[in-house]
Design a protein around this motif. Structure first.
Motif, PDB file in Angstrom:
ATOM      1  N   PHE A  92       0.859  -1.181   0.000  1.00 50.99           N
ATOM      2  CA  PHE A  92       0.000   0.000   0.000  1.00 50.99           C
ATOM      3  C   PHE A  92       0.898   1.234   0.000  1.00 50.99           C
ATOM      4  N   ILE A  93       0.607   2.179  -0.894  1.00 52.03           N
ATOM      5  CA  ILE A  93       1.356   3.432  -0.982  1.00 52.03           C
ATOM      6  C   ILE A  93       0.353   4.581  -0.942  1.00 52.03           C
ATOM      7  N   GLY A  94       0.533   5.487  -0.001  1.00 53.20           N
ATOM      8  CA  GLY A  94      -0.346   6.646   0.093  1.00 53.20           C
ATOM      9  C   GLY A  94       0.437   7.924   0.272  1.00 53.20           C
ATOM     10  N   TYR A  95      -0.063   8.979  -0.350  1.00 50.44           N
ATOM     11  CA  TYR A  95       0.561  10.298  -0.237  1.00 50.44           C
ATOM     12  C   TYR A  95      -0.377  11.248   0.500  1.00 50.44           C
ATOM     13  N   SER A  96       0.099  11.872   1.561  1.00 54.58           N
ATOM     14  CA  SER A  96      -0.603  12.911   2.305  1.00 54.58           C
ATOM     15  C   SER A  96      -1.981  12.402   2.774  1.00 54.58           C
ATOM     16  N   ASN A  97      -3.071  12.896   2.207  1.00 49.21           N
ATOM     17  CA  ASN A  97      -4.408  12.445   2.595  1.00 49.21           C
ATOM     18  C   ASN A  97      -4.547  10.932   2.417  1.00 49.21           C
ATOM     19  N   GLY A  98      -3.971  10.404   1.355  1.00 50.40           N
ATOM     20  CA  GLY A  98      -4.005   8.960   1.117  1.00 50.40           C
ATOM     21  C   GLY A  98      -3.212   8.186   2.149  1.00 50.40           C
ATOM     22  N   ALA A  99      -2.075   8.749   2.607  1.00 49.59           N
ATOM     23  CA  ALA A  99      -1.263   8.102   3.651  1.00 49.59           C
ATOM     24  C   ALA A  99      -2.009   8.084   4.976  1.00 49.59           C
ATOM     25  N   ASN A 100      -2.722   9.150   5.266  1.00 52.80           N
ATOM     26  CA  ASN A 100      -3.514   9.195   6.499  1.00 52.80           C
ATOM     27  C   ASN A 100      -4.662   8.190   6.446  1.00 52.80           C
ATOM     28  N   PHE A 101      -5.249   8.034   5.260  1.00 54.89           N
ATOM     29  CA  PHE A 101      -6.331   7.070   5.080  1.00 54.89           C
ATOM     30  C   PHE A 101      -5.825   5.642   5.306  1.00 54.89           C
ATOM     31  N   ILE A 102      -4.625   5.348   4.811  1.00 50.21           N
ATOM     32  CA  ILE A 102      -4.047   4.016   4.998  1.00 50.21           C
ATOM     33  C   ILE A 102      -3.912   3.682   6.479  1.00 50.21           C
ATOM     34  N   GLN A 103      -3.553   4.665   7.299  1.00 50.69           N
ATOM     35  CA  GLN A 103      -3.408   4.402   8.731  1.00 50.69           C
ATOM     36  C   GLN A 103      -4.721   3.884   9.332  1.00 50.69           C
ATOM     37  N   GLY A 104      -5.827   4.467   8.924  1.00 47.48           N
ATOM     38  CA  GLY A 104      -7.124   3.998   9.401  1.00 47.48           C
ATOM     39  C   GLY A 104      -7.470   2.616   8.871  1.00 47.48           C
ATOM     40  N   ILE A 105      -7.050   2.331   7.641  1.00 46.46           N
ATOM     41  CA  ILE A 105      -7.305   1.021   7.047  1.00 46.46           C
ATOM     42  C   ILE A 105      -6.561  -0.066   7.816  1.00 46.46           C
ATOM     43  N   PRO A 110      -5.137  -5.105   9.614  1.00 44.80           N
ATOM     44  CA  PRO A 110      -3.686  -5.155   9.432  1.00 44.80           C
ATOM     45  C   PRO A 110      -3.208  -6.322   8.563  1.00 44.80           C
ATOM     46  N   ASP A 111      -4.113  -7.199   8.146  1.00 42.77           N
ATOM     47  CA  ASP A 111      -3.740  -8.302   7.252  1.00 42.77           C
ATOM     48  C   ASP A 111      -3.904  -7.927   5.780  1.00 42.77           C
ATOM     49  N   ILE A 112      -4.191  -6.669   5.510  1.00 45.18           N
ATOM     50  CA  ILE A 112      -4.531  -6.252   4.158  1.00 45.18           C
ATOM     51  C   ILE A 112      -3.316  -6.128   3.237  1.00 45.18           C
ATOM     52  N   ALA A 113      -2.126  -5.943   3.810  1.00 50.23           N
ATOM     53  CA  ALA A 113      -0.940  -5.718   2.981  1.00 50.23           C
ATOM     54  C   ALA A 113       0.294  -6.298   3.646  1.00 50.23           C
ATOM     55  N   ASN A 114       1.354  -6.456   2.839  1.00 47.00           N
ATOM     56  CA  ASN A 114       2.649  -6.912   3.345  1.00 47.00           C
ATOM     57  C   ASN A 114       3.554  -5.746   3.716  1.00 47.00           C
ATOM     58  N   GLU A 115       3.482  -4.680   2.939  1.00 45.98           N
ATOM     59  CA  GLU A 115       4.313  -3.504   3.168  1.00 45.98           C
ATOM     60  C   GLU A 115       3.470  -2.246   3.021  1.00 45.98           C
ATOM     61  N   ILE A 116       3.887  -1.200   3.746  1.00 48.98           N
ATOM     62  CA  ILE A 116       3.186   0.073   3.724  1.00 48.98           C
ATOM     63  C   ILE A 116       4.196   1.180   3.464  1.00 48.98           C
ATOM     64  N   ILE A 117       3.881   2.080   2.536  1.00 50.92           N
ATOM     65  CA  ILE A 117       4.698   3.272   2.303  1.00 50.92           C
ATOM     66  C   ILE A 117       3.803   4.488   2.519  1.00 50.92           C
ATOM     67  N   LEU A 118       4.132   5.275   3.554  1.00 47.15           N
ATOM     68  CA  LEU A 118       3.374   6.477   3.909  1.00 47.15           C
ATOM     69  C   LEU A 118       4.198   7.695   3.509  1.00 47.15           C
ATOM     70  N   LEU A 119       3.756   8.401   2.492  1.00 49.53           N
ATOM     71  CA  LEU A 119       4.456   9.576   1.987  1.00 49.53           C
ATOM     72  C   LEU A 119       3.818  10.830   2.571  1.00 49.53           C
ATOM     73  N   HIS A 120       4.564  11.577   3.366  1.00 42.99           N
ATOM     74  CA  HIS A 120       4.126  12.845   3.944  1.00 42.99           C
ATOM     75  C   HIS A 120       2.814  12.720   4.731  1.00 42.99           C
ATOM     76  N   PRO A 121       2.755  11.765   5.657  1.00 40.60           N
ATOM     77  CA  PRO A 121       1.537  11.602   6.470  1.00 40.60           C
ATOM     78  C   PRO A 121       1.541  12.540   7.680  1.00 40.60           C
ATOM     79  N   GLN A 122       0.450  12.514   8.407  1.00 43.04           N
ATOM     80  CA  GLN A 122       0.340  13.161   9.714  1.00 43.04           C
ATOM     81  C   GLN A 122       0.180  12.065  10.760  1.00 43.04           C
TER      82      GLN A 122
END
Length: 193
Positions: A92-105, A110-122
């Motif tokens: 999963f790769i998310g940028y800004s608003n998308g990275a924040n959304f991934i955190q909630g997902i 937590p079984d949804i992905a193997n790796e997470i890339i959070l670009l410029h999250p809060q």
């Protein structure tokens, strides 16, 4: 939730979440650098702020509107589980608003992905207690990013490190955008398994 899928013969998939004002193609430049042969599933934010797309309602006084946010995450998870997906590796790769959304997902699944890339999250204060099948997490930002407070992103890294064993924070010289220096740092992390 609307999405775009690019299928290949690879057993790897990137799942993309753009930033506010982005679209389903915004992060393709990065996936091309990481693995141009991977499958791509790119989700489009369903909340409009003017002409800009987002994944959840704008913050009020710096805080997430939690009822709206949870409803959007549940909507995504319902859509996700209805897809016929069978990949050995999902990033999963998310940028800004998308990275924040991934955190909630990943807080809910937590079984949804193997790796997470959070670009410029809060650091929005998610309480992620179960590592699921997530092997590693990368957090990136720019030292001159006016939207990401350095102490806030360090706090996010520390919070995630309490649950996940492999969390890395990379801070480049950039601003609120993914520049060449950041892409190279992400690629080095990605290739160093």
């Amino acid at each position: 939730m609307k999405h775009f899928i690019s299928k290949t013969s690879s057993d790897e998939a990137f799942v993309l979440f753009h930033g506010t004002g982005g679209n389903e193609f915004s992060l393709l430049f990065l996936t091309g650098e990481l693995n141009p042969h991977a499958n791509i599933i790119s989700f489009i934010g369903s909340v409009a702020t003017g002409t800009h797309r987002r994944y959840f309602a704008p913050l009020i006084d710096g805080k997430i509107q939690i009822e709206d946010f949870n409803a959007r995450v549940d909507e995504f998870l319902n859509d996700w589980h209805s897809l016929d997906l069978n990949y050995n590796k999902i990033t999963f790769i998310g940028y800004s608003n998308g990275a924040n959304f991934i955190q909630g997902i990943i807080e809910k699944d937590p079984d949804i992905a193997n790796e997470i890339i959070l670009l410029h999250p809060q650091n929005s204060g998610f309480n992620i207690k179960n590592p699921g099948r997530i092997n590693r997490i990368l957090i990136t930002t720019g030292a001159n990013d006016p939207l990401v407070v350095p102490g806030n992103i360090l706090s996010l890294k520390n919070n995630l490190s309490q649950t996940f064993h492999n969390v890395k924070l990379i801070i480049t010289d950039g601003q609120h955008g993914v520049d060449d220096e950041e892409v190279l740092a992400i690629k080095n992390w990605y290739d160093n398994k």
